[in-house]
Design a protein around this motif. Structure first.
Motif, short mmCIF file in Angstrom:
data_model
loop_
_atom_site.label_atom_id
_atom_site.label_comp_id
_atom_site.label_asym_id
_atom_site.label_seq_id
_atom_site.Cartn_x
_atom_site.Cartn_y
_atom_site.Cartn_z
N HIS A 1 -47.17 -31.83 42.63
CA HIS A 1 -46.92 -31.53 44.05
C HIS A 1 -48.25 -32.40 44.89
N ILE A 2 -49.40 -32.32 44.36
CA ILE A 2 -50.44 -32.95 44.91
C ILE A 2 -50.11 -34.23 45.12
N MET A 3 -49.65 -35.09 44.10
CA MET A 3 -49.31 -36.32 43.88
C MET A 3 -48.10 -36.79 44.87
N LEU A 4 -47.18 -35.92 44.89
CA LEU A 4 -46.18 -36.40 45.89
C LEU A 4 -46.52 -36.04 47.30
N ASP A 5 -47.40 -35.11 47.70
CA ASP A 5 -47.68 -35.22 49.17
C ASP A 5 -48.53 -36.31 49.45
#
Length: 51
Positions: free
Chosen positions: A34-38
């Motif tokens: 999720h962090i990387m997608l953000d």
């Protein structure tokens, strides 16, 4: 980094499919993805297009 985080999630999902109870590890890897997608949305200036 994105591919690395997705690979780590895949690894935990495969372990789970073989019977390991690793829900905590899966949750941790999902959070990392999720962090990387953000970050990818910011980097590629496409947040408004992906939601």
């Amino acid at each position: 980094m994105m591919f690395e985080e997705m690979a780590e999630l895949q690894k935990e999902l495969c372990k789970n499919a073989r019977g390991k109870d690793n829900r905590a590890e899966i949750a941790e890897e999902i959070a990392d993805v999720h962090i990387m997608l953000d970050q990818m949305e910011i980097l590629h200036n496409c947040k408004e297009l992906s939601r």
